[in-house]
Design a protein around this motif. Structure first.
Motif, short mmCIF file in Angstrom:
data_model
loop_
_atom_site.label_atom_id
_atom_site.label_comp_id
_atom_site.label_asym_id
_atom_site.label_seq_id
_atom_site.Cartn_x
_atom_site.Cartn_y
_atom_site.Cartn_z
N THR A 239 0.84 -1.20 0.00
CA THR A 239 0.00 0.00 0.00
C THR A 239 0.88 1.25 0.00
O THR A 239 1.73 1.42 0.87
CB THR A 239 -0.92 0.03 1.24
OG1 THR A 239 -1.76 -1.11 1.24
CG2 THR A 239 -1.78 1.29 1.24
N ASP A 240 0.68 2.14 -0.98
CA ASP A 240 1.40 3.41 -0.98
C ASP A 240 0.49 4.51 -0.42
O ASP A 240 -0.73 4.34 -0.33
CB ASP A 240 1.90 3.77 -2.38
CG ASP A 240 0.77 3.95 -3.38
OD1 ASP A 240 0.11 5.00 -3.32
OD2 ASP A 240 0.57 3.05 -4.22
N ALA A 241 1.08 5.63 -0.04
CA ALA A 241 0.33 6.68 0.64
C ALA A 241 -0.74 7.30 -0.25
O ALA A 241 -1.83 7.66 0.23
CB ALA A 241 1.29 7.77 1.13
N LEU A 242 -0.47 7.43 -1.54
CA LEU A 242 -1.46 8.00 -2.45
C LEU A 242 -2.67 7.07 -2.57
O LEU A 242 -3.82 7.53 -2.53
CB LEU A 242 -0.84 8.26 -3.82
CG LEU A 242 -1.79 8.81 -4.89
CD1 LEU A 242 -2.43 10.11 -4.43
CD2 LEU A 242 -1.04 9.03 -6.21
N SER A 243 -2.41 5.78 -2.71
CA SER A 243 -3.51 4.82 -2.80
C SER A 243 -4.33 4.80 -1.51
O SER A 243 -5.56 4.68 -1.54
CB SER A 243 -2.96 3.41 -3.08
OG SER A 243 -2.28 3.36 -4.31
N LEU A 244 -3.64 4.93 -0.38
CA LEU A 244 -4.34 4.96 0.91
C LEU A 244 -5.26 6.18 0.99
O LEU A 244 -6.40 6.08 1.46
CB LEU A 244 -3.31 5.00 2.04
CG LEU A 244 -3.88 4.93 3.46
CD1 LEU A 244 -4.54 3.58 3.70
CD2 LEU A 244 -2.77 5.16 4.48
N LEU A 245 -4.78 7.32 0.51
CA LEU A 245 -5.59 8.53 0.50
C LEU A 245 -6.81 8.35 -0.40
O LEU A 245 -7.95 8.68 0.00
CB LEU A 245 -4.75 9.71 0.01
CG LEU A 245 -5.50 11.03 -0.21
CD1 LEU A 245 -6.02 11.58 1.11
CD2 LEU A 245 -4.58 12.05 -0.89
N GLN A 246 -6.59 7.82 -1.60
CA GLN A 246 -7.69 7.63 -2.54
C GLN A 246 -8.73 6.64 -2.00
O GLN A 246 -9.93 6.83 -2.16
CB GLN A 246 -7.14 7.15 -3.89
CG GLN A 246 -6.31 8.19 -4.60
CD GLN A 246 -5.56 7.64 -5.80
OE1 GLN A 246 -5.18 6.46 -5.81
NE2 GLN A 246 -5.32 8.47 -6.80
N GLU A 247 -8.24 5.60 -1.34
CA GLU A 247 -9.14 4.60 -0.78
C GLU A 247 -9.97 5.19 0.36
O GLU A 247 -11.15 4.86 0.53
CB GLU A 247 -8.32 3.42 -0.27
CG GLU A 247 -9.15 2.34 0.41
CD GLU A 247 -8.28 1.26 1.03
OE1 GLU A 247 -8.78 0.54 1.92
OE2 GLU A 247 -7.10 1.14 0.63
N THR A 248 -9.36 6.10 1.13
CA THR A 248 -10.02 6.63 2.32
C THR A 248 -11.04 7.71 1.99
O THR A 248 -12.16 7.71 2.51
CB THR A 248 -8.98 7.20 3.30
OG1 THR A 248 -7.99 6.21 3.56
CG2 THR A 248 -9.64 7.59 4.61
N VAL A 249 -10.68 8.66 1.13
CA VAL A 249 -11.59 9.77 0.83
C VAL A 249 -12.32 9.59 -0.49
O VAL A 249 -13.19 10.39 -0.83
CB VAL A 249 -10.83 11.13 0.83
CG1 VAL A 249 -10.13 11.36 2.14
CG2 VAL A 249 -9.84 11.20 -0.34
N GLY A 250 -11.93 8.56 -1.25
CA GLY A 250 -12.54 8.32 -2.56
C GLY A 250 -11.65 8.88 -3.65
O GLY A 250 -11.24 10.04 -3.59
N SER A 251 -11.36 8.05 -4.63
CA SER A 251 -10.45 8.48 -5.71
C SER A 251 -11.01 9.68 -6.47
O SER A 251 -10.24 10.49 -7.01
CB SER A 251 -10.20 7.32 -6.68
OG SER A 251 -11.42 6.84 -7.21
N GLU A 252 -12.35 9.83 -6.50
CA GLU A 252 -12.95 10.97 -7.19
C GLU A 252 -12.69 12.28 -6.45
O GLU A 252 -12.84 13.37 -7.01
CB GLU A 252 -14.46 10.76 -7.37
CG GLU A 252 -15.28 10.85 -6.08
CD GLU A 252 -15.27 9.55 -5.26
OE1 GLU A 252 -15.99 9.49 -4.24
OE2 GLU A 252 -14.54 8.62 -5.66
#
Length: 611
Positions: free
Chosen positions: A59-72
């Protein structure tokens, strides 16, 4: 002696134990989950309060952010270093504000897409201003430090005096009106009495004007110090007769530089050549570049069918191919030069694409057709038009950046005799020297980095300016100087600053005290070789048609494959060390299986005896 009944019971117990071990371990493994926390801080309020999230090894930090707040809810743009976050939950970068990425309270030195999140990491994305200046206040020996160095947001109306008032409180700054404007006579109750006064410094140098007139620039280090006129006069007297012309090459530095280059080349050849900066440096040092490096570039071009999303991929590859002896106009079946001068995304990465475009197109004698979308003249014009009023250049926005400014100098160096370019260079050099701190380097959001110093050396030598000359020599902080036993250490320049980042293994660190870093080492070797060229009266390191390479150097390194790189078991593909997440599960499963097989063996042995 075991009876048949005892043997049967033993056999049953072993089989049952073996079967029990496996499910127990599976349950334990399922229960072991790695977690990290993530938060998003806006300008005035939290957009996402601290939240724990289960993570995987990759898991990278960008993917974690997108997963948490929504990639949109996360927008990015391509940059030279990968995707750059421009907006989170509707809050986009604007003016001097942008999204910064922190790990465990410290700003990360890699992009969010490259950082592999580890268990218990605290990830923070913070919306903050690039436009800051640091301020510190030092009293007398009894008072000590009044205000430790801290960054404060600034704007076009901020002066050093208003910065001081905001930091310690307006009521804690005593002023006296003079013919030259307000003079600071007291800070936090410490009043100046003859021969003492409050001195005002900018980037380690005594300011020429008053604090009420100086407007701090981004990255400035502002300090106020309680000093004595008598000590200043003594110091001034000691310096008489000791001045020398520091704008000419200093051969005293070159001995240290030559040794540093030898050690750094050994470090690079040991790990393998992996970047265009290393290839260029080795090219100028007359060393043979391992064949595996060029092979790896061909494989990269072939696997992508000659198509890259961002223009700097082509531009940097041209520099690497040229340095390694390849032909960028016909490489792996593609004309990389044409991919640059007809690129529709030249300015998508701010000034980066334009800067690297000039460096690439000027690296050799290439035919640029009149119909080209971009040629050298258009690229130079773009940089001149986008130079900031302060004299610096920015990647985006209106805040100058030392790295980008130095790179721009390297790019426009071949045109320094043109009037407009000459003026742009003078303004940029003046801006850079104002950004330099007392250590001889540059303060960035990540601290004082070797890469910023290296870029400055490369850019200055390209335009014929001495990075160890008077303009880029700074006095050491008085407290540090007092503790030093060597008067030679009282002055720092870009060369001495860069050398301070070299480790015992020959490599360079990103920050002093850290382990050797591939990017820092690559930039370091290019900067030191650039200084060698400058002392020898040679051209910029980006001119790649004038060097003869020693074909006998480093035979064994020519067999290193794809750049000769090796990777330990506990490192990820991007070089980050993987978390130590191993357990005893495998060992226990093996024991369980062994017990199970032992039970089966005894079972069949018993049946055979009965038969």
């Amino acid at each position: 002696m075991l009876t048949k009944r005892m043997l049967n019971r033993l056999m049953v117990m072993i089989v049952l134990l073996g079967q029990l071990v496996l499910p127990m371990q599976n349950s334990a493994t399922a229960a072991e989950t790695n977690k990290a926390s993530i938060a998003v801080q806006g300008k005035e309020a939290a957009l996402l309060k601290k939240k724990e999230i289960e993570i995987q090894e990759d898991t990278d930090a960008l993917s974690l952010l997108q997963e948490t707040v929504g990639s949109e809810n996360v927008k990015t743009v391509d940059s030279d270093y990968g995707p750059m976050i421009t907006e989170i939950k509707g809050l986009s970068q604007e003016g001097t504000f942008a999204w910064a990425f922190y790990v465990n309270g410290k700003q990360a030195d890699v992009g969010a897409h490259k950082y592999n999140v580890h268990a218990d990491d605290e990830i923070l994305f913070k919306y903050e201003s690039w436009n800051t200046a640091s301020l510190s206040v030092f009293g007398d020996t009894d008072t000590g430090t009044i205000l430790d160095s801290k960054k404060y947001e600034i704007n076009e109306d901020t002066t050093a005096l208003t910065l001081l008032k905001n930091a310690v409180g307006e009521n804690n700054v005593a002023l006296k009106e003079t013919d030259y404007g307000p003079m600071i006579i007291g800070i936090n109750g410490l009043v100046a009495e003859d021969p003492y006064y409050w001195a005002f410094y900018v980037n380690g140098k005594l300011a020429e004007g008053g604090a009420h007139t100086y407007k701090p620039q981004a990255g400035d280090q502002i300090s106020f110090k309680y000093e004595s006129w008598e000590q200043e006069e003594k110091d001034s007297g000691d310096e008489q007769g000791s001045q020398k012309d520091k704008d000419s090459p200093d051969e005293g530095h070159i001995v240290n530089v030559n040794q540093a280059v030898d050690n750094l080349i050994a470090y690079i050849m040991e790990k393998g050549v992996s970047s265009e900066w290393e290839a260029i440096a080795l090219h100028h040092a007359g060393k043979k570049i391992p064949a595996g490096y060029l092979d790896s570039l061909k494989a990269k071009v072939g696997s992508s069918n000659g198509e890259f999303r961002i223009v700097t991929d082509y531009e940097r590859m041209v520099l690497g191919v040229k340095a390694a002896g390849g032909d960028p106009t016909s490489f792996a079946g593609y004309n990389l030069i044409e991919k640059i001068y007809n690129n529709e995304r030249m300015t998508n990465q701010g000034t980066n694409g334009v800067i690297f475009g000039l460096l690439a197109l000027n690296s050799g004698d290439y035919n640029i057709p009149v119909s080209a979308e971009w040629d050298q003249e258009k690229l130079v014009d773009y940089l001149i038009e986008n130079q900031l009023d302060t004299g610096g250049w920015a990647l985006y926005g209106t805040t100058g950046d030392p790295d980008i400014t130095a790179m721009a100098l390297s790019a426009i160096a071949p045109y320094k005799d043109q009037e407009e370019v000459k003026t742009a260079i003078e303004n940029a050099v003046n801006w850079l020297t104002k950004q330099q701190n007392a250590n001889g380097g540059f303060e960035t959001e990540n601290g004082e980095t070797s890469e910023s110093t290296a870029e400055a050396i490369i850019g200055l030598t390209a335009i014929g300016k001495n990075p160890a000359g008077a303009s880029f020599t700074k006095g050491m902080d008085s407290d540090v100087q007092a503790a030093s036993s060597s008067s030679a250490q009282s002055e720092n320049n870009l060369i001495t600053n860069l050398l301070s980042f070299q480790n015992e293994d020959g490599g360079f660190a990103h920050l002093i005290g850290e382990e050797s870093n591939d990017i820092a080492s690559a930039k370091g070797i290019l900067a030191l070789v650039a200084y060698q060229n400058f002392v020898a009266g040679k051209a910029s390191v980006y001119e790649l048609d004038r060097v003869t390479v020693d074909d006998t150097a480093g035979d064994k390194n020519g067999q290193q494959g794809s750049g000769g790189q090796t990777q330990s078991e506990n490192e990820s593909k991007d070089g980050n060390r993987l978390p130590d997440t191993a357990t005893n599960t495998c060992n226990l499963m093996a024991i369980g299986a062994l017990l199970f097989l032992t039970g089966l063996f005894l079972f069949f042995l018993n049946r055979r005896k009965r038969a």
